[in-house]
Design an enzyme around this catalytic site. Structure first.
Site, PDB file in Angstrom:
ATOM      1  CG  ASP A   1      15.396   0.433  50.317  1.00  0.00           C
ATOM      2  OD1 ASP A   1      14.314   0.603  50.915  1.00  0.00           O
ATOM      3  OD2 ASP A   1      15.727   1.099  49.325  1.00  0.00           O
TER       4      ASP A   1
ATOM      5  CD  GLN B   1      10.163   6.484  47.047  1.00  0.00           C
ATOM      6  OE1 GLN B   1       8.986   6.481  47.373  1.00  0.00           O
ATOM      7  NE2 GLN B   1      10.803   5.383  46.704  1.00  0.00           N
TER       8      GLN B   1
ATOM      9  NE  ARG C   1      10.791  -4.615  51.603  1.00  0.00           N
ATOM     10  CZ  ARG C   1      11.394  -3.806  50.748  1.00  0.00           C
ATOM     11  NH1 ARG C   1      12.085  -2.777  51.196  1.00  0.00           N
ATOM     12  NH2 ARG C   1      11.322  -4.022  49.456  1.00  0.00           N
TER      13      ARG C   1
END
Ligand code: S3P
Length: 433
Positions: free
Chosen positions: A317, A170, A348
């Protein structure tokens, strides 16, 4: 609050196509809006994150027609065709939307406010704000410009030579995109191989973006960007849940169609194979510079492994669902160098460890990852997604293995990336209600 109840599963059998790739879809809408002419994008996933990008681009004055269930016609107005939006651009839950838009707003020379919901408002933006400021943009935000909402005044940027402190597609994309609007060269050096969809798509559109090892450059195109015409391949990050389920539920055979096989995205595939899973690729082709193919997954006796370094970036991910696979592997699986997990939709490391423990997993948090000891029989319990789509789906996969019934609370978020996840599981033979 929505919840899902999953029963321990018999063999999962079938052939399905998961929704279009989220990363590629964001880029197709954003870059299509900058092309000269109409881009046609089929297989656009109607997940919340991609719809957020669609609405933001509309607010920038771009007409987007929705033709049929999953086709878009994007009426690009050229590199300098965006209009200054009179309202904030609401990125909802999507970090990719906010960070890529930041680079483009800076380059386009307009003023815009980028906002999001409570979850996105906690995610770090200093990582894009800082290089964009170095290029000459004004970027303001909460907590000294590090948290959303961001207020950006772009224009008159200069190229930079920037070494990314973290491997982030990103951030890399935001800088390369801003670089399309400067009069000199922009150079980004990345510490690990983050996904390269921006580079591949921009090149397919004719933009001067070059990759030499870890070094990527962009500069102003001398000809207009060509419109896109593509069918978005299926998302590896969504396929990951079904692939892992097939590997773990005895007797399963699942074929996933047209999955993007870009090396920067297939970390989980490579890790599961190394652990002993039976994964095969067929029907290979190429779409918009991206390798694509069918994957057929069957169980195999799994052995524990260590995931670190570049492999973490290639599977970032998918690490929540890898943790589920690790509970069934023989030995101790270690994930390290994965501190980025702490700044995803949730922390996470904490949430995966807390929720898998409720199911009986032997998993321990580390500052930069986790350690799992297996194999462990899981037992059904009530678990919580914490509003994190990937955690919700990883817990569904765990529920397919657990003895008894597993209830996952707060499952609406699954539609951020994978609308219809529950329906596909049922189609493959799972009992989910
Ligand atoms: C994405 C990049 C990754 C990934 C995210 C999508 C993208 O984030 O985790 O789901 O489309 O560029 P980072 O760039 O923060 O690593």
């Amino acid at each position: 609050m929505n919840s899902l109840t999953v029963q321990r599963s018999e063999a999962l059998i079938g052939q399905v196509r998961v929704p279009g790739d989220k990363s590629i879809s964001h880029r197709a809408v954003l870059f299509g809006s900058l092309a000269d002419g109409v881009s046609r994008v089929r297989g656009f996933p109607r997940g919340g994150d991609c719809l957020a990008t669609l609405e933001c681009v509309r607010r920038l004055g771009i007409e987007i027609e929705e033709a049929g269930a999953d086709e878009l016609l994007i009426h690009g107005r050229g590199l300098h065709g965006w209009q200054e939006p009179s309202l904030p651009l609401d990125c909802v839950t999507s970090g990719t939307t906010m960070r890529l838009l930041a680079g483009l707003v800076a380059g386009a020379g307009i003023f815009a406010v980028l906002s999001g919901g409570p979850q996105l408002s906690r995610r770090p933006m200093g990582r894009v704000a800082e290089p964009l400021r170095k290029m000459g943009a004004i970027v303001l935000g909460r907590q000294r410009g590090t948290l959303p909402p961001l207020a950006i005044q772009g224009g008159n940027l200069r190229g930079i030579d920037y070494r990314l402190p973290i491997a982030s597609a990103q951030v890399k994309s935001a800088i390369l995109l801003a670089g399309l609007f400067t009069h000199d060269l922009t150079v980004v050096v990345e510490p690990g191989p983050s996904r390269d969809h921006t580079e591949r798509m921009l090149r397919a559109m004719g933009a001067p973006v070059h990759t030499l090892g870890a070094k990527i450059t962009s500069e102003a195109p001398t000809t207009p960007l060509q419109p896109l015409d593509l069918r978005v391949p299926a998302d590896m990050s969504s396929a990951a849940f079904l692939l892992t389920a097939a590997v773990l539920v005895p007797g399963s055979v699942i074929t996933l169609e047209d999955v993007v096989l870009n090396p920067t995205r297939r970390g989980l595939f490579d890790i599961l194979r190394r652990m002993g899973a039976d994964l095969r690729i067929s029907e290979e082709t190429e779409v918009c510079g991206e390798p694509v193919g069918h994957i057929t997954a069957r169980p195999g006796p799994l052995t524990a492994t260590t995931v670190a370094g570049e492999m973490v970036v290639r599977a970032i991910d998918e690490l929540p669902v890898l943790a589920v696979a690790a509970t069934q592997a023989h030995g101790i699986t270690t994930v390290r160098n994965a501190e980025e997990l702490r700044v995803k939709e949730t922390d996470r490391i904490s949430t995966v460890v807390a929720e898998l423990r409720k199911l009986g997993a032997h998993i321990e948090a580390q500052p930069d990852g986790f350690i799992v000891e297996g194999p462990t029989p899981l037992r059904g319990a009530v678990v919580d997604s914490h509003g994190d789509h990937r955690l919700a789906m990883a817990l569904c996969v765990a529920g397919l293995l657990a003895h008894g019934e597993t209830t996952i609370m707060d499952t609406e978020c699954m539609a951020d990336s994978f609308p219809g996840f529950e329906r596909l599981l049922v189609k493959l033979g799972a009992e989910v209600s």
